[in-house]
Motif scaffolding. Sequence first.
Motif, PDB file in Angstrom:
ATOM      1  N   MET A   1       0.847  -1.175   0.000  1.00 35.19           N
ATOM      2  CA  MET A   1       0.000   0.000   0.000  1.00 35.19           C
ATOM      3  C   MET A   1       0.895   1.241   0.000  1.00 35.19           C
ATOM      4  N   SER A   2       0.559   2.208  -0.806  1.00 39.05           N
ATOM      5  CA  SER A   2       1.359   3.432  -0.893  1.00 39.05           C
ATOM      6  C   SER A   2       1.106   4.331   0.318  1.00 39.05           C
ATOM      7  N   TYR A   3       2.037   5.248   0.563  1.00 32.87           N
ATOM      8  CA  TYR A   3       1.876   6.178   1.680  1.00 32.87           C
ATOM      9  C   TYR A   3       0.732   7.155   1.416  1.00 32.87           C
ATOM     10  N   GLU A   4       0.484   7.455   0.150  1.00 33.08           N
ATOM     11  CA  GLU A   4      -0.656   8.299  -0.186  1.00 33.08           C
ATOM     12  C   GLU A   4      -1.963   7.604   0.194  1.00 33.08           C
ATOM     13  N   SER A   5      -2.034   6.298  -0.072  1.00 32.10           N
ATOM     14  CA  SER A   5      -3.229   5.527   0.291  1.00 32.10           C
ATOM     15  C   SER A   5      -3.400   5.442   1.803  1.00 32.10           C
ATOM     16  N   LYS A   6      -2.296   5.252   2.524  1.00 31.17           N
ATOM     17  CA  LYS A   6      -2.368   5.224   3.991  1.00 31.17           C
ATOM     18  C   LYS A   6      -2.869   6.556   4.532  1.00 31.17           C
ATOM     19  N   LEU A  20      -8.393  12.181  -4.541  1.00 29.32           N
ATOM     20  CA  LEU A  20      -7.065  11.830  -5.052  1.00 29.32           C
ATOM     21  C   LEU A  20      -6.938  12.373  -6.472  1.00 29.32           C
ATOM     22  N   PRO A  21      -6.167  13.451  -6.658  1.00 25.96           N
ATOM     23  CA  PRO A  21      -6.043  14.056  -7.981  1.00 25.96           C
ATOM     24  C   PRO A  21      -5.356  13.111  -8.977  1.00 25.96           C
ATOM     25  N   ILE A  22      -5.872  13.064 -10.172  1.00 27.60           N
ATOM     26  CA  ILE A  22      -5.250  12.255 -11.223  1.00 27.60           C
ATOM     27  C   ILE A  22      -4.090  13.034 -11.840  1.00 27.60           C
ATOM     28  N   ILE A  23      -4.299  14.318 -12.070  1.00 27.90           N
ATOM     29  CA  ILE A  23      -3.261  15.204 -12.615  1.00 27.90           C
ATOM     30  C   ILE A  23      -3.221  16.448 -11.746  1.00 27.90           C
ATOM     31  N   ASP A  24      -2.022  16.876 -11.327  1.00 27.33           N
ATOM     32  CA  ASP A  24      -1.962  18.070 -10.478  1.00 27.33           C
ATOM     33  C   ASP A  24      -1.215  19.229 -11.129  1.00 27.33           C
ATOM     34  N   HIS A  25      -0.730  19.071 -12.342  1.00 26.74           N
ATOM     35  CA  HIS A  25      -0.080  20.143 -13.109  1.00 26.74           C
ATOM     36  C   HIS A  25       1.010  20.860 -12.313  1.00 26.74           C
ATOM     37  N   GLY A  26       1.870  20.094 -11.649  1.00 21.72           N
ATOM     38  CA  GLY A  26       3.010  20.669 -10.955  1.00 21.72           C
ATOM     39  C   GLY A  26       2.707  21.268  -9.596  1.00 21.72           C
ATOM     40  N   LEU A  27       1.514  21.088  -9.065  1.00 24.22           N
ATOM     41  CA  LEU A  27       1.168  21.659  -7.760  1.00 24.22           C
ATOM     42  C   LEU A  27       1.632  20.789  -6.599  1.00 24.22           C
ATOM     43  N   LYS A  28       2.188  19.617  -6.904  1.00 32.24           N
ATOM     44  CA  LYS A  28       2.723  18.707  -5.880  1.00 32.24           C
ATOM     45  C   LYS A  28       1.656  18.318  -4.864  1.00 32.24           C
ATOM     46  N   THR A  29       0.501  17.933  -5.358  1.00 30.68           N
ATOM     47  CA  THR A  29      -0.600  17.536  -4.487  1.00 30.68           C
ATOM     48  C   THR A  29      -0.842  16.044  -4.643  1.00 30.68           C
ATOM     49  N   ASP A  30      -0.745  15.298  -3.537  1.00 31.29           N
ATOM     50  CA  ASP A  30      -0.995  13.865  -3.556  1.00 31.29           C
ATOM     51  C   ASP A  30      -2.407  13.534  -3.096  1.00 31.29           C
ATOM     52  N   VAL A  31      -2.903  14.286  -2.122  1.00 33.72           N
ATOM     53  CA  VAL A  31      -4.224  14.038  -1.530  1.00 33.72           C
ATOM     54  C   VAL A  31      -4.865  15.391  -1.261  1.00 33.72           C
ATOM     55  N   VAL A  32      -6.178  15.464  -1.431  1.00 34.83           N
ATOM     56  CA  VAL A  32      -6.924  16.665  -1.062  1.00 34.83           C
ATOM     57  C   VAL A  32      -7.951  16.246  -0.028  1.00 34.83           C
ATOM     58  N   LYS A  33      -7.984  16.980   1.103  1.00 35.02           N
ATOM     59  CA  LYS A  33      -8.999  16.690   2.114  1.00 35.02           C
ATOM     60  C   LYS A  33      -9.955  17.869   2.176  1.00 35.02           C
ATOM     61  N   SER A  34     -11.202  17.576   2.548  1.00 29.61           N
ATOM     62  CA  SER A  34     -12.212  18.620   2.633  1.00 29.61           C
ATOM     63  C   SER A  34     -13.133  18.346   3.805  1.00 29.61           C
ATOM     64  N   MET A  58       8.952   2.267  11.085  1.00 26.97           N
ATOM     65  CA  MET A  58       9.442   3.610  11.368  1.00 26.97           C
ATOM     66  C   MET A  58       8.750   4.631  10.465  1.00 26.97           C
ATOM     67  N   LEU A  59       8.622   4.329   9.180  1.00 26.65           N
ATOM     68  CA  LEU A  59       7.966   5.259   8.266  1.00 26.65           C
ATOM     69  C   LEU A  59       6.502   5.450   8.637  1.00 26.65           C
ATOM     70  N   GLN A  60       5.842   4.383   9.036  1.00 29.65           N
ATOM     71  CA  GLN A  60       4.450   4.489   9.430  1.00 29.65           C
ATOM     72  C   GLN A  60       4.323   5.374  10.681  1.00 29.65           C
ATOM     73  N   LEU A  61       5.245   5.215  11.617  1.00 24.97           N
ATOM     74  CA  LEU A  61       5.243   6.031  12.823  1.00 24.97           C
ATOM     75  C   LEU A  61       5.467   7.505  12.487  1.00 24.97           C
ATOM     76  N   ILE A  62       6.405   7.783  11.604  1.00 22.94           N
ATOM     77  CA  ILE A  62       6.679   9.168  11.210  1.00 22.94           C
ATOM     78  C   ILE A  62       5.460   9.773  10.520  1.00 22.94           C
ATOM     79  N   LEU A  63       4.859   9.035   9.593  1.00 26.22           N
ATOM     80  CA  LEU A  63       3.681   9.552   8.905  1.00 26.22           C
ATOM     81  C   LEU A  63       2.532   9.797   9.873  1.00 26.22           C
TER      82      LEU A  63
END
Length: 74
Positions: A1-6, A20-34, A58-63
């Motif tokens: 599972m990816s970190y974006e999915s987690k 979850l944006p399909i294309i972000d046109h360089g905005l560096k957005t992985d997830v959008v919350k609302s 360790m990565l899961q703890l940091i995230l």
Amino acid sequence: MSYESKTATWLLQDGWEVLLPIIDHGLKTDVVKSDGHSFYRIQVKSLETTWVENKGEMLQLILWYIYQLYYKQA
């Protein structure tokens, strides 16, 4: 599972609407919350290290820590 999915899973469990944006046109957005009124762009980062025996834990703890500090307050 990816970190974006987690990250998306944690946000959904906390009651946020998640996109979850399909294309972000360089905005560096992985997830959008609302919350239904406002939208928050999130870029997910991971850390590679050689000094931890179990990198996945360790990565899961940091995230989780970053999520608790920043995303729950927004």
